[in-house]
Design a protein around this motif. Structure first.
Motif, PDB file in Angstrom:
ATOM      1  N   UNK A   2       0.821  -1.210   0.000  1.00 27.94           N
ATOM      2  CA  UNK A   2       0.000   0.000   0.000  1.00 27.94           C
ATOM      3  C   UNK A   2       0.854   1.259   0.000  1.00 27.94           C
ATOM      4  N   UNK A   3       2.105   1.154   0.444  1.00 28.56           N
ATOM      5  CA  UNK A   3       2.979   2.313   0.466  1.00 28.56           C
ATOM      6  C   UNK A   3       3.721   2.525  -0.843  1.00 28.56           C
ATOM      7  N   UNK A   4       3.819   1.506  -1.674  1.00 28.52           N
ATOM      8  CA  UNK A   4       4.620   1.630  -2.892  1.00 28.52           C
ATOM      9  C   UNK A   4       3.831   1.375  -4.172  1.00 28.52           C
ATOM     10  N   UNK A   5       2.535   1.224  -4.081  1.00 30.89           N
ATOM     11  CA  UNK A   5       1.720   0.903  -5.255  1.00 30.89           C
ATOM     12  C   UNK A   5       1.787   1.984  -6.328  1.00 30.89           C
ATOM     13  N   UNK A   6       1.914   3.217  -5.927  1.00 27.54           N
ATOM     14  CA  UNK A   6       1.988   4.340  -6.859  1.00 27.54           C
ATOM     15  C   UNK A   6       2.798   5.451  -6.185  1.00 27.54           C
ATOM     16  N   UNK A   7       3.376   6.343  -6.978  1.00 27.92           N
ATOM     17  CA  UNK A   7       4.120   7.444  -6.367  1.00 27.92           C
ATOM     18  C   UNK A   7       3.239   8.213  -5.376  1.00 27.92           C
ATOM     19  N   UNK A   8       3.762   8.410  -4.190  1.00 30.08           N
ATOM     20  CA  UNK A   8       3.024   9.151  -3.168  1.00 30.08           C
ATOM     21  C   UNK A   8       1.963   8.356  -2.445  1.00 30.08           C
ATOM     22  N   UNK A   9       1.793   7.072  -2.771  1.00 25.25           N
ATOM     23  CA  UNK A   9       0.734   6.265  -2.159  1.00 25.25           C
ATOM     24  C   UNK A   9       0.876   6.205  -0.646  1.00 25.25           C
ATOM     25  N   UNK A  10       2.112   6.131  -0.164  1.00 20.85           N
ATOM     26  CA  UNK A  10       2.317   6.019   1.285  1.00 20.85           C
ATOM     27  C   UNK A  10       1.751   7.213   2.042  1.00 20.85           C
TER      28      UNK A  10
END
Length: 74
Positions: A2-10
């Motif tokens: 959930x923290x690395x799925x997309x840029x800024x997701x975290x």
């Protein structure tokens, strides 16, 4: 994931929002508590610790993380 799925997701997950708000409340009345609430959790980020460990060593990293944490509670 959930923290690395997309840029800024975290920064959009509930846990991050909770801790950011908690730190903001703890720093109420201090200069720029919202900035501190974003900056302080970045200090012990796993990828940063992994990258710096060989260069700085465990003791220095621990002290570096504890220093700003103590400032928040002071």
């Amino acid at each position: 994931m959930s923290e690395t799925a997309a840029p800024g997701a975290r920064y959009r997950i509930g846990a991050y929002r909770f801790w950011r708000r908690h730190l903001t409340v703890l720093r109420a009345g201090a200069p720029d508590p919202e900035h501190t609430a974003h900056a302080l959790p970045a200090v012990p980020a796993a990828e940063l610790v992994t990258a710096l460990l060989p260069e700085l060593g465990e003791r220095r990293l621990r002290e570096g993380v504890e220093r700003p944490a103590r400032a928040v509670t002071a």
